[in-house]
Write an enzyme that holds these catalytic residues in place. Structure first.
Site, PDB file in Angstrom:
ATOM      1  N   GLY A 170      40.566  36.139  43.526  1.00 49.77           N
ATOM      2  CA  GLY A 170      41.329  35.076  41.953  1.00 49.77           C
ATOM      3  C   GLY A 170      41.633  33.762  42.877  1.00 49.77           C
TER       4      GLY A 170
ATOM      5  N   HIS B 153      49.235  28.893  38.073  1.00 56.12           N
ATOM      6  CA  HIS B 153      48.772  28.378  39.031  1.00 56.12           C
ATOM      7  C   HIS B 153      48.948  26.519  38.733  1.00 56.12           C
ATOM      8  CE1 HIS B 153      48.793  30.201  42.881  1.00 56.12           C
ATOM      9  NE2 HIS B 153      48.317  31.546  42.700  1.00 56.12           N
TER      10      HIS B 153
ATOM     11  N   CYS C 229      49.728  36.632  46.495  1.00 55.41           N
ATOM     12  CA  CYS C 229      48.838  35.460  46.567  1.00 55.41           C
ATOM     13  C   CYS C 229      48.407  34.673  47.694  1.00 55.41           C
ATOM     14  CB  CYS C 229      50.026  34.101  46.101  1.00 55.41           C
ATOM     15  SG  CYS C 229      49.563  32.657  44.655  1.00 55.41           S
ATOM     16  N   LEU C 230      47.530  34.199  47.421  1.00 56.91           N
ATOM     17  CA  LEU C 230      46.546  33.939  48.887  1.00 56.91           C
ATOM     18  C   LEU C 230      47.791  32.250  49.134  1.00 56.91           C
ATOM     19  CD1 LEU C 230      42.829  33.927  48.548  1.00 56.91           C
ATOM     20  CD2 LEU C 230      44.243  35.339  49.248  1.00 56.91           C
TER      21      LEU C 230
ATOM     22  N   HIS D 139      47.724  35.432  36.292  1.00 48.84           N
ATOM     23  CA  HIS D 139      48.113  34.952  37.508  1.00 48.84           C
ATOM     24  C   HIS D 139      47.931  33.858  37.893  1.00 48.84           C
ATOM     25  CE1 HIS D 139      49.169  35.331  42.471  1.00 48.84           C
ATOM     26  NE2 HIS D 139      48.606  35.299  41.875  1.00 48.84           N
ATOM     27  N   GLU D 140      46.480  33.731  37.001  1.00 49.08           N
ATOM     28  CA  GLU D 140      45.663  32.387  38.131  1.00 49.08           C
ATOM     29  C   GLU D 140      45.921  30.662  37.266  1.00 49.08           C
ATOM     30  OE1 GLU D 140      44.501  31.885  40.804  1.00 49.08           O
ATOM     31  OE2 GLU D 140      44.062  33.975  41.004  1.00 49.08           O
TER      32      GLU D 140
ATOM     33  N   GLN E 281      45.477  25.189  44.372  1.00 46.31           N
ATOM     34  CA  GLN E 281      45.435  26.340  45.357  1.00 46.31           C
ATOM     35  C   GLN E 281      44.847  25.246  46.852  1.00 46.31           C
ATOM     36  OE1 GLN E 281      44.758  29.981  43.561  1.00 46.31           O
ATOM     37  NE2 GLN E 281      47.100  30.798  45.736  1.00 46.31           N
TER      38      GLN E 281
HETATM   39  O1  K1U Z   1      45.167  33.705  43.248  1.00 44.35           O
HETATM   40  C1  K1U Z   1      45.588  34.108  44.251  1.00 44.35           C
HETATM   41  O2  K1U Z   1      46.321  33.318  44.862  1.00 44.35           O
HETATM   42  C2  K1U Z   1      44.458  35.046  43.944  1.00 44.35           C
HETATM   43  C3  K1U Z   1      45.197  36.647  44.089  1.00 44.35           C
HETATM   44  C4  K1U Z   1      45.174  36.820  42.841  1.00 44.35           C
HETATM   45  C5  K1U Z   1      45.769  37.989  42.504  1.00 44.35           C
HETATM   46  C6  K1U Z   1      46.131  38.939  43.017  1.00 44.35           C
HETATM   47  C7  K1U Z   1      46.648  40.125  42.791  1.00 44.35           C
HETATM   48  C8  K1U Z   1      47.568  40.180  42.043  1.00 44.35           C
HETATM   49  C9  K1U Z   1      47.171  38.998  40.221  1.00 44.35           C
HETATM   50  C10 K1U Z   1      46.441  38.353  40.762  1.00 44.35           C
HETATM   51  C11 K1U Z   1      44.504  37.099  45.175  1.00 44.35           C
HETATM   52  O3  K1U Z   1      43.880  37.532  45.359  1.00 44.35           O
HETATM   53  S1  K1U Z   1      45.577  37.362  46.610  1.00 44.35           S
HETATM   54  C12 K1U Z   1      44.714  38.944  47.050  1.00 44.35           C
HETATM   55  C13 K1U Z   1      44.518  39.873  46.795  1.00 44.35           C
HETATM   56  O4  K1U Z   1      45.294  40.258  45.675  1.00 44.35           O
HETATM   57  C14 K1U Z   1      43.139  40.979  47.588  1.00 44.35           C
HETATM   58  C15 K1U Z   1      42.456  40.498  48.305  1.00 44.35           C
HETATM   59  C16 K1U Z   1      41.506  41.100  48.597  1.00 44.35           C
HETATM   60  C17 K1U Z   1      41.061  42.323  48.362  1.00 44.35           C
HETATM   61  C18 K1U Z   1      41.407  42.505  47.541  1.00 44.35           C
HETATM   62  C19 K1U Z   1      42.918  42.342  46.904  1.00 44.35           C
HETATM   63 ZN    ZN Z   2      48.145  32.901  43.510  1.00 43.59          ZN
END
Ligand code: K1U
Ligand code: ZN
Length: 170
Positions: free
Chosen positions: A45, A138, A92-93, A134-135, A50
C-alpha cells in the site's frame, strides 16, 4: 516515475489530507506513479502524504501470489467496521524495517471514487482490511506506531530518525 518516500518523522506525515475535488489527468498520473513506487519499494500500500502530496489518495495491492490486483482510491472512507478484530504485524514504508502488532476491526466497508470518477463500495477482510485502514490513517496524519504505547513509539521514532539522518548523509 518513482517518487521518493518520506521517512518518519516528517511534519507532512502528521497532516490531515484534503479531499480530491476533480479527477484530473494529473491525479491519474500521480496514482500510477504511486503504484509504481509501491511495487518498487516493495509494499502492499501507499498513501499520497508518504510522497509529500496532501491529497486523499491511496493505492494498494495485497495479492501475494498470482496476478496483481492494483486498487486506486480517491477520497476513501470507512463506512462500517466489524466488532470483531484482527491483530497483524504491521510495517510502514515511512518507518522502514520496523514492525509491531496492531489490533484493528477485522472487516470494513469502504467507499471511494475510482480512477474513472465512479463511486465504489466494497467489503474488505484479511490483509486487505488491515492495509486499507493503515492507508486511510495516513490521510488523517496517523501512523501505525500511534496505536502503540509511548515507550515503544518513542523507540521506533528514534530508530527511524537515525535511519533518516544516515540516508541523508549517504
Ligand atoms: O503504507 C505503507 O507504509 C505501506 C505498508 C502497508 C501495510 C503493511 C502491513 C500492514 C498494513 C499496511 C507496507 O507495504 S510495508 C511493506 C510490507 O508490508 C510488504 C512488503 C513486501 C511484501 C509484502 C509486504
Ligand atoms: Zn504506512
Amino acid at each position: 516515475m518513482l517518487k521518493p518516500i518520506l521517512i518518519h518523522p516528517d511534519p507532512r506525515l502528521k497532516k490531515t489530507c484534503a479531499p480530491v475535488a476533480d479527477l484530473t489527468d494529473e491525479l491519474r498520473k500521480l496514482a500510477a506513479d504511486m503504484l509504481e513506487t509501491m511495487y518498487d519499494a516493495p509494499g502492499i500500500g501507499l498513501a499520497a502524504p508518504q510522497i509529500g502530496v496532501l491529497d486523499r489518495l491511496i493505492v494498494m495491492d495485497c495479492v501475494k501470489e498470482g496476478d496483481p490486483e492494483p486498487v486506486i482510491m480517491f477520497n476513501p472512507e470507512v463506512l462500517a467496521s466489524s466488532d470483531d478484530t484482527n491483530v497483524y504485524e504491521e510495517g510502514c514504508l515511512s518507518i522502514p524495517d520496523q514492525y509491531a502488532e496492531v489490533t484493528r476491526p477485522a472487516e470494513v466497508r469502504v467507499g471511494w471514487i475510482d480512477e474513472n470518477g465512479n463511486p465504489q463500495e466494497k467489503d474488505f477482510d484479511g490483509l486487505w482490511a488491515t492495509c486499507v485502514q493503515h492507508e486511510i490513517d495516513h490521510l488523517n496524519g496517523k501512523l501505525f506506531i500511534d496505536y502503540l504505547g509511548p515507550m515503544k513509539r518513542q523507540t521506533m521514532t528514534r530508530k527511524s530518525a537515525k535511519l533518516k539522518r544516515e540516508r541523508a548523509r549517504a
